[in-house]
Scaffold this motif. Structure first.
Motif, PDB file in Angstrom:
ATOM      1  N   CYS A  31     -22.660  -1.024   8.815  1.00 14.36           N
ATOM      2  CA  CYS A  31     -24.020  -1.819   8.710  1.00 14.36           C
ATOM      3  C   CYS A  31     -24.333  -2.418   9.966  1.00 14.36           C
ATOM      4  N   MET A  32     -23.685  -3.239  10.573  1.00 18.17           N
ATOM      5  CA  MET A  32     -24.113  -3.761  11.945  1.00 18.17           C
ATOM      6  C   MET A  32     -23.087  -3.990  12.786  1.00 18.17           C
ATOM      7  N   PRO A  33     -22.792  -2.558  13.274  1.00 21.46           N
ATOM      8  CA  PRO A  33     -21.665  -2.451  14.473  1.00 21.46           C
ATOM      9  C   PRO A  33     -21.641  -3.291  15.736  1.00 21.46           C
ATOM     10  N   LYS A  34     -20.721  -4.023  15.992  1.00 21.64           N
ATOM     11  CA  LYS A  34     -20.595  -5.021  17.029  1.00 21.64           C
ATOM     12  C   LYS A  34     -21.075  -4.481  18.426  1.00 21.64           C
ATOM     13  N   GLY A 205     -29.642   3.849   8.252  1.00 22.36           N
ATOM     14  CA  GLY A 205     -29.709   3.478   9.595  1.00 22.36           C
ATOM     15  C   GLY A 205     -29.359   4.465  10.585  1.00 22.36           C
ATOM     16  N   ALA A 206     -29.413   4.249  11.718  1.00 19.89           N
ATOM     17  CA  ALA A 206     -28.987   5.180  12.896  1.00 19.89           C
ATOM     18  C   ALA A 206     -27.903   4.671  13.930  1.00 19.89           C
ATOM     19  N   PHE A 285     -33.984   5.247   2.844  1.00 16.17           N
ATOM     20  CA  PHE A 285     -33.992   6.009   4.025  1.00 16.17           C
ATOM     21  C   PHE A 285     -35.297   6.071   4.867  1.00 16.17           C
ATOM     22  N   ALA A 286     -36.089   5.281   4.289  1.00 21.06           N
ATOM     23  CA  ALA A 286     -37.489   5.520   5.122  1.00 21.06           C
ATOM     24  C   ALA A 286     -37.439   5.238   6.639  1.00 21.06           C
ATOM     25  N   HIS A 287     -38.302   5.605   7.097  1.00 19.28           N
ATOM     26  CA  HIS A 287     -38.599   5.250   8.683  1.00 19.28           C
ATOM     27  C   HIS A 287     -39.843   4.642   9.062  1.00 19.28           C
ATOM     28  N   ARG A 288     -40.802   4.284   7.957  1.00 26.49           N
ATOM     29  CA  ARG A 288     -41.632   3.655   8.244  1.00 26.49           C
ATOM     30  C   ARG A 288     -41.893   2.482   6.955  1.00 26.49           C
ATOM     31  N   GLY A 289     -42.747   1.623   7.198  1.00 23.78           N
ATOM     32  CA  GLY A 289     -43.027   0.775   5.895  1.00 23.78           C
ATOM     33  C   GLY A 289     -44.538   0.539   6.141  1.00 23.78           C
ATOM     34  N   ASP A 290     -45.213  -0.357   5.113  1.00 24.11           N
ATOM     35  CA  ASP A 290     -46.350  -0.615   4.996  1.00 24.11           C
ATOM     36  C   ASP A 290     -46.637  -1.987   5.111  1.00 24.11           C
ATOM     37  N   ILE A 336     -34.710   3.075   9.051  1.00 29.21           N
ATOM     38  CA  ILE A 336     -34.372   1.768   9.037  1.00 29.21           C
ATOM     39  C   ILE A 336     -33.104   1.414   8.828  1.00 29.21           C
ATOM     40  N   GLU A 337     -32.727   0.291   9.199  1.00 25.12           N
ATOM     41  CA  GLU A 337     -31.141  -0.259   9.401  1.00 25.12           C
ATOM     42  C   GLU A 337     -31.047  -0.914   8.111  1.00 25.12           C
ATOM     43  N   MET A 338     -29.778  -1.080   7.586  1.00 25.13           N
ATOM     44  CA  MET A 338     -29.450  -1.670   6.265  1.00 25.13           C
ATOM     45  C   MET A 338     -29.732  -3.375   6.363  1.00 25.13           C
TER      46      MET A 338
END
Ligand code: SAM
Ligand code: SF4
Ligand code: SF4
Length: 343
Positions: A31-34, A205-206, A285-290, A336-338
């Motif tokens: 999720c949040m790799p160091k 995420g990526a 898994f979206a890459h944009r939000g409103d 987007i990231e988790m």
């Protein structure tokens, strides 16, 4: 306001996940790799965050549009100062039928022993704790900050003691990392009233370097469990339910399998996600939000905000996991990231 809002694939809007912070005190590698979320990483500044009043106003609009379940998440939601005040504000909301919304929270439980009583008193009904193993060495490798299992278990006990129920425990299973914890976790929670659920490691995420060969399919988990436990399938309570449920035949409670990768459940996905700074996402898994914060901070009234949400939902056609399963997942833009959007 209409309570029959449907998206482009005929799915209603029932569940709103609200991320209250993008920060976390764990660095779970999935999720949040160091290496990415280090001391140079720029989290959102405080003024960018929705205030509790803004979150509550939006939640009220969503409840008016058919949302029945509100889940606070993050990042680590208990890091947001005064979270119990937000819980109290959300607990006051009523559906058009006059009932409170189903109000819950997902947490790594690091602060739960301290906060369980205040959360319960504020009106929280139940909660989900994430715990990826019972063995300290394994769990500490998973959370990557050396956090001990005993403190998470103490948090779960504190939550049970104040009457938060049911308590669910989510375990993300990553092949080669913690699959040896599956059976010990079932043995530990059997008969305690806690519902343990196994989640397939996802390509959110990526940053987590996801590979399919690190996913342990739920089918394999079930086969493993059936060697030791007599499990009977339980029918879903509602169509949007993400977990396939199984009950111990001897009355020792339930376990669940969340097959986000191998058995996509997009067809019934009724979840919207609100990011920490007020963007509305219609898929994990979206890459944009409103952006809804702009509207909140303009002179828009609730009806205008509801109309904006309705327009976003009406054109929603997301079904990323189904497409991935069919080998058609779009690889294009950065997802987007988790930790930012919540689970
Ligand atoms: N910090 C809180 C926690 O861990 O419970 C709430 C936020 S966390 C992003 C929400 C859930 O997402 C957790 O249960 C976590 O295990 C899950 N999660 C995060 N990254 C994941 C991934 N790559 N695959 C599957 N589940 C993941
Ligand atoms: Fe933090 Fe939860 Fe992500 Fe782990 S899964 S890094 S606890 S937000
Ligand atoms: Fe819902 Fe998107 Fe997950 Fe499918 S991939 S279940 S649409 S959040």
């Amino acid at each position: 306001m209409s309570t029959h809002l449907l998206d482009a694939l005929g799915r209603p809007l029932r569940d709103l996940r609200i991320s209250v912070t993008d920060r976390c005190n764990f660095r779970c590698s999935y999720c949040m790799p160091k290496q990415v979320f280090d001391k140079h990483y720029e989290f959102l500044p405080h003024k960018e965050l929705l205030t509790f009043e803004e979150i509550t106003r939006l939640a009220r609009v969503f409840v008016g549009l058919g949302v029945r379940k509100l889940r606070l998440t993050g990042g680590e939601p208990l890091l947001r100062r005064g979270l119990e005040d937000l819980v109290a504000m959300l607990a006051e909301l009523r559906t058009p039928e006059g009932s409170p919304a189903d109000l819950t929270l997902t947490t790594n439980a690091s602060l739960l022993a301290r906060k369980a009583a205040a959360l319960k008193a504020a009106g929280l009904q139940r909660l989900t704790v994430s715990l990826d193993g019972l063995d300290d060495a394994v769990f500490q490798r998973m959370n990557d900050v050396g956090f001990p299992v005993a403190e998470v278990l103490a948090g779960i006990e504190a939550a049970q003691a104040v009457g938060l129920a049911p308590i669910k425990v989510n375990m993300v299973v990553k092949r080669g990392a913690n699959e040896d914890q599956i059976l010990p976790m079932v043995r530990h929670f059997k008969g305690t009233g806690v519902r343990l659920r196994f989640i397939e490691y996802m390509d959110v995420g990526a940053t987590n370097g996801w590979r399919m060969d690190e996913v342990l399919p739920s089918g394999e988990i079930l086969a493993l469990l059936r060697r030791e436990f007599d499990l009977r399938a339980v029918a879903a309570d509602d169509p949007g339910e993400t977990a396939e449920r199984f009950a111990h035949a001897d009355g020792g409670g339930e376990i669940g399998l969340i097959s986000s990768v191998t058995r996509a459940f997009c067809r019934d996905c009724n979840r919207a996600r609100l990011s920490t700074e007020g963007k509305l996402y219609t898929c994990l898994f979206a890459h944009r939000g409103d952006d809804l914060r702009g509207l909140l901070r303009s002179r828009a009234d609730d009806a205008m905000i509801a109309a904006a949400v309705q327009a976003v939902w009406a054109r929603r056609s997301d079904r990323y996991s189904e497409l991935r399963g069919a080998g058609q997942a779009p690889v294009a833009e950065r997802k987007i990231e988790m930790h930012y959007i919540g689970g």
